[in-house]
Scaffold this motif. Sequence first.
Motif, mmCIF file in Angstrom:
data_model
loop_
_atom_site.group_PDB
_atom_site.id
_atom_site.type_symbol
_atom_site.label_atom_id
_atom_site.label_comp_id
_atom_site.label_asym_id
_atom_site.label_seq_id
_atom_site.Cartn_x
_atom_site.Cartn_y
_atom_site.Cartn_z
ATOM 1 N N ASP A 99 0.644 -1.284 -0.057
ATOM 2 C CA ASP A 99 0.005 0.001 0.020
ATOM 3 C C ASP A 99 0.777 1.321 0.203
ATOM 4 O O ASP A 99 0.539 2.221 -0.715
ATOM 5 N N ARG A 136 2.379 1.911 -3.447
ATOM 6 C CA ARG A 136 1.410 2.450 -4.395
ATOM 7 C C ARG A 136 0.956 3.893 -4.249
ATOM 8 O O ARG A 136 0.701 4.578 -4.892
ATOM 9 N N ASN A 137 0.959 4.420 -2.752
ATOM 10 C CA ASN A 137 0.767 5.561 -2.448
ATOM 11 C C ASN A 137 1.866 6.537 -2.787
ATOM 12 O O ASN A 137 1.671 7.684 -2.520
ATOM 13 N N LEU A 180 -7.363 -9.062 -2.760
ATOM 14 C CA LEU A 180 -8.795 -8.839 -2.268
ATOM 15 C C LEU A 180 -9.492 -10.162 -2.517
ATOM 16 O O LEU A 180 -10.598 -10.276 -1.782
ATOM 17 N N ARG A 192 -10.333 -1.832 -14.822
ATOM 18 C CA ARG A 192 -9.534 -0.768 -14.021
ATOM 19 C C ARG A 192 -8.088 -0.615 -14.578
ATOM 20 O O ARG A 192 -7.542 0.552 -14.781
ATOM 21 N N PHE A 202 -2.719 1.854 -9.010
ATOM 22 C CA PHE A 202 -1.646 2.669 -8.623
ATOM 23 C C PHE A 202 -2.201 4.135 -8.665
ATOM 24 O O PHE A 202 -1.468 5.028 -8.599
ATOM 25 N N GLY A 203 -3.503 4.262 -8.832
ATOM 26 C CA GLY A 203 -4.122 5.738 -8.663
ATOM 27 C C GLY A 203 -3.922 6.504 -10.070
ATOM 28 O O GLY A 203 -4.119 7.736 -10.109
ATOM 29 N N ILE A 224 -13.853 4.839 3.825
ATOM 30 C CA ILE A 224 -12.832 5.765 2.863
ATOM 31 C C ILE A 224 -11.399 5.500 2.916
ATOM 32 O O ILE A 224 -10.945 5.409 1.827
ATOM 33 N N PHE A 225 -10.835 5.436 3.900
ATOM 34 C CA PHE A 225 -9.362 5.090 4.011
ATOM 35 C C PHE A 225 -8.959 3.821 3.199
ATOM 36 O O PHE A 225 -8.144 3.816 2.533
ATOM 37 N N ALA A 246 -9.117 4.320 -0.521
ATOM 38 C CA ALA A 246 -8.375 5.239 -1.048
ATOM 39 C C ALA A 246 -7.092 4.752 -1.002
ATOM 40 O O ALA A 246 -6.319 4.716 -1.814
ATOM 41 N N PHE A 247 -6.481 4.132 0.115
ATOM 42 C CA PHE A 247 -5.194 3.752 0.418
ATOM 43 C C PHE A 247 -4.886 2.422 0.548
ATOM 44 O O PHE A 247 -3.706 1.801 0.811
ATOM 45 N N GLY A 248 -6.052 1.396 0.790
ATOM 46 C CA GLY A 248 -5.676 -0.082 0.824
ATOM 47 C C GLY A 248 -5.630 -0.747 -0.322
ATOM 48 O O GLY A 248 -5.313 -0.229 -1.193
ATOM 49 N N PRO A 249 -5.872 -2.039 -0.497
ATOM 50 C CA PRO A 249 -5.535 -2.942 -1.570
ATOM 51 C C PRO A 249 -6.344 -2.649 -2.608
ATOM 52 O O PRO A 249 -5.973 -2.767 -3.741
ATOM 53 N N SER A 250 -7.684 -2.123 -2.474
ATOM 54 C CA SER A 250 -8.473 -2.123 -3.708
ATOM 55 C C SER A 250 -8.156 -0.630 -4.420
ATOM 56 O O SER A 250 -8.444 -0.382 -5.244
ATOM 57 N N LYS A 251 -7.594 0.333 -3.440
ATOM 58 C CA LYS A 251 -6.868 1.686 -4.145
ATOM 59 C C LYS A 251 -7.979 2.252 -5.077
ATOM 60 O O LYS A 251 -7.508 2.136 -6.188
ATOM 61 N N ASP A 252 -9.398 2.555 -4.772
ATOM 62 C CA ASP A 252 -10.219 3.096 -5.323
ATOM 63 C C ASP A 252 -10.393 4.378 -5.201
ATOM 64 O O ASP A 252 -11.481 4.586 -4.194
ATOM 65 N N GLU A 253 -9.771 5.519 -5.481
ATOM 66 C CA GLU A 253 -9.708 6.584 -5.419
ATOM 67 C C GLU A 253 -11.233 7.483 -5.567
ATOM 68 O O GLU A 253 -11.921 8.207 -4.810
ATOM 69 N N ALA A 312 -13.462 6.054 -3.007
ATOM 70 C CA ALA A 312 -13.442 6.679 -1.632
ATOM 71 C C ALA A 312 -13.856 8.247 -1.767
ATOM 72 O O ALA A 312 -14.409 8.693 -0.635
#
Lengths: 479, 293, 298
Positions: free
Chosen positions: A107, A110-111, A436, A476, C49-50, C255-256, C259-266, C269
């Motif tokens: 995580d 990736r961030n 997931l 995605r 990865f956003g 939300i967290f 936004a920042f976890g494994p699914s990273k879906d901004e 979120a």
Amino acid sequence: MPIEKAQPTSRTLKRLRLLALLLTSALLAAACGGGDSDSDSGSEGDESSCQVDVLNDVSEPVEIVFWHAMTAANETTINSMARDYNSAQDKVAVSLVNQTSYAVNFDTYRNASVADRPNIIQLEETALQSMIDSGTTIAVQACVDAAGYSFDDHLPRVVDAFTVDEVLWPMPFNISNPVLWYDGAAFTAAGLDPDDPPETLEELRETAEALVASGSAGFAFDTSASSFSWIVEQLLAKAGIPYVDTDNGRSGAATQVQFDSASMVEIITFFRDMTADGLAVNTGSNPDGTANFFAFLADPPASMTINTSAALSSVLQQLPILGPHLEMRVAPLPSLSLPDEGGAMVGGAALWLPAEKTAAETAAAWDFVRWLNEPQQQATWHIGSGYLPIRRSAAELPEVATAWADQPAYRVPFDQLLAGTESVASAGPVIGPHTLIRDELVSGLERVLLEGQDPAEMVSQFEEAANELIADYTRRTGG
Amino acid sequence: MARNAGRPSSLESVSPRGERRPKPKRSVGRYTLLSLTAVTLLLPVWVTVSGAIQPYSEVLDYPASLIPWPLTTEPIREAWRIANLDRYLINSAVVTVLIMIGQVVTSVLAAYAFTFLKFPYRRALFALFIGTLMVPTEVTIVANFQTIRSLGWLDSYPGLVAPFLAAAFGTFLLRQAFMSLPREMEEAARMDGMGHLRFMWEVVVPLARPAIGAVSVFSFLTAWNQYLWPLIVTTDPDMRTVQIGLRSLASANLDELNLVMAGTMIAALPIIVILLLFQKQLVRGLTAGAVKG
Amino acid sequence: MTGRRSVYSSREVSLAFFLLLPSLVVFGLFVFYPLVRTIWLGFHESDFFGGNRVWVGPSQYIDVLTSPDTRNSLWISILYTLLTVPTGLAAGIGLAVLANKPLRGMSVFRTIFSSTVATSVAVASLMFLVLFNPSVGILSQVLSWEVFEHPGLLNDPSWALIAVSAATVWQNLGFTFIIVTAGLQSIPADLYESAQLDGLTPARQFREITLPLLSPTLLFGVVVLTIIAFQSFGQVDLLTQGGPLDRTNLLVYSIFDNAFGPSKDEGVASVQAIGLFGVMAVLSMIQFRILDRRVHYG
């Protein structure tokens, strides 16, 4: 208020307009500033940019950062190995950052911004597809080719696990296997032979019955994704069953899960019945199933669990202090009711080299991961952690032989990884949303254990959810 | 500033007036009840402290004992050694003090403008300030994280501090305090030819010291306790605040809970000491709005 | 203050501009801009990865706000509020009334009762993590009650949220004790004196004097604690990570995690964050009305 001027001046108005402008432009920037520089994922992985030779020309040590996720005895060992490496040569200085778990490590990676990414990152096998698709890394294959490095001495399954379409992506490093841990003393007390541990889930149940009859709590298991879901994948791999389609995701991107539903139902039912019949303790969700070991110290104590071999050194070091009465032993992972047509797959993690670093940094990172793969280092690492020596010559070194004679437990996971047949099942699944799907599986398990859902219904719900996650992932990532 | 009769200036001074000394019999019962409540309330603290001062084998021993024995400082020293706690405490202190100073300064300036100056759209701007209360950090984390990242401020003090350098709540409280100052002072200052900045610095700020103290302690406490934001913007262990450091300590050492207990104890101590010293201001900050003045 | 005619001194206006500028810059950059950007992000989907952000339109708002996950998180947040606010206030009142006598040594008890205000969410949560732990926890061993045994409260779908709430109530107790004590102090003592002369029992005094006159304080407490409840995150992060079965997946944790976890879906979120903004806006307006009415220095 006493002192006032009569009229607003044009300067005032100008300032106000400026203020209004500032605020509006801030708001507008939000909407327009869409084209981001802050996050990126390149289109394709870069396989061709590893110049291993540049390290010959450096005059000062190249500083590189390594994000790992090792804790307890394993962290102590990796730290001391890094110190050894730094003092043994003057081309590279590696510094370690402990991100405490693979999940946090991934995580955080990736961030992070491109500049904040480390030179080496340790990620478990679940990250494979996602990292490849991210285009943020260099395939280690590029360095392997440039250096003419050979994997002939490595265990084939270890290299296969991280190879997709004949490209090796991360460098293998810490490889583990799930094993059956049991308390030999409790076996003896229950009239069981400690040298004859259960080999199938059915025998495991019978053993638990005998143990419980003699005052033990039986078998301990957890509902953590990183532990339970991994063990389920291992049980299937050992039976030779691939987890997803497209040759377990190795001949193309997986489109759906494809494990044998009946076997999955067998596994889930086994855990449900064990719990319901008072033969097993569910320690709940806890990182890597650590609480299973503490269940051995409870009253009544558990006497068996399935857990990673990577905990060997940590557990064996703590045992004399915390549980001197225990006689902790390990045995191979039990089998399903099907014949073993595959083999246990590798667990653990591998080392990735993020892209967009200088040539010298990449070469330095390669040098360190290569060094970690040397037989001597693998032997040190094996003994200090419980992870397997991933090459044959490391296993033949005298210190490993001594350690194995001293503590036979260390040998079990190594032999297990050599046993069985090489196949796409034993290479392990490659799935984009792998973590997931693991989360989804333990949610299903919790529904069965805690809310009484029927295992067959749970498995079909899980299949549906997993396929949806794969479809989401594909959409995605622009596939 | 007029003394506020209804507002306790510290917990010590909180004592009801006009009640006669109660009968001894009733007070025995009350003492018993008070003590039982206090013991229950402190149980989590006691468990943590006793876990931190005895060997782990004793902590794990069945059945558990509430009396820690034998005593050892080993977990505390070990937690201190492995967890980087000194660095975390320094980071927290730096971040908290910067945020506190920043908030007090921006709030004093803004509150002064809203109270003593006349300018167009004053009401609208004030409403805009108050409107920011509707947008807590939790709402904007995704976008703010991206902003901080594009500024290159991840893992840095600016990244930890910048978003919190202004505070609507502080501005609001200080404006209330400034408004309650006697009007004549302002007129007298004007007569003396005092400019706004001098008037603010030499008259308003000293007179509003209790309110500023309350705002300071309040923002100190909030900043020190921040959890979500520092979690997101720090990845480097050297930049973690103590709250996030505790999180890492806990996740890396769930198999050695006594280290977690020791770390928790160390992390909690400084703030307890500071708050005991500034109890008066804290009570004032927390009760602002709770009591009819 | 003075007259309402729109006459401004240019010096005052420019001074005001400079005095407000620091706050406005901070608010602009870290409150208003990100709010708009969050709305904008809600119309988009990105990869894990956003990156590769693409417009997916308003449908995402409808999908996410009506999704089972968001509805679950909203419901859990409401349950959590109901579990923490009334109990927290009741406990605060209990402690404050108990400690509201001029007895010797009372300041020691007051300090103890208000002490949890000094514990951060991390400190409080880790204390309860240890307390609830089935292996080392005191509860599982001293009270041999089955829910404390493996897998433990925090892994039990029907108890996890209650356990998280208990940690929260404990952590907030110092605050509620302080505000209720202050509220009690603001009740004129002569009311009790005349009540005593009228022969009112302590219970009736509490019901007929204390509670009604405490109501502004309690209203303030309800609003602040509700806001705290909807913003809660650390407890869940440290104790349950949203589990078991999402039973503790509070809105902010969701939300967290998205936004920042494994699914990273901004995108997802962001939509949830805008939902949270709606809730917070209503709560803050209520809070401000109360503040505006009650806060007077001097």
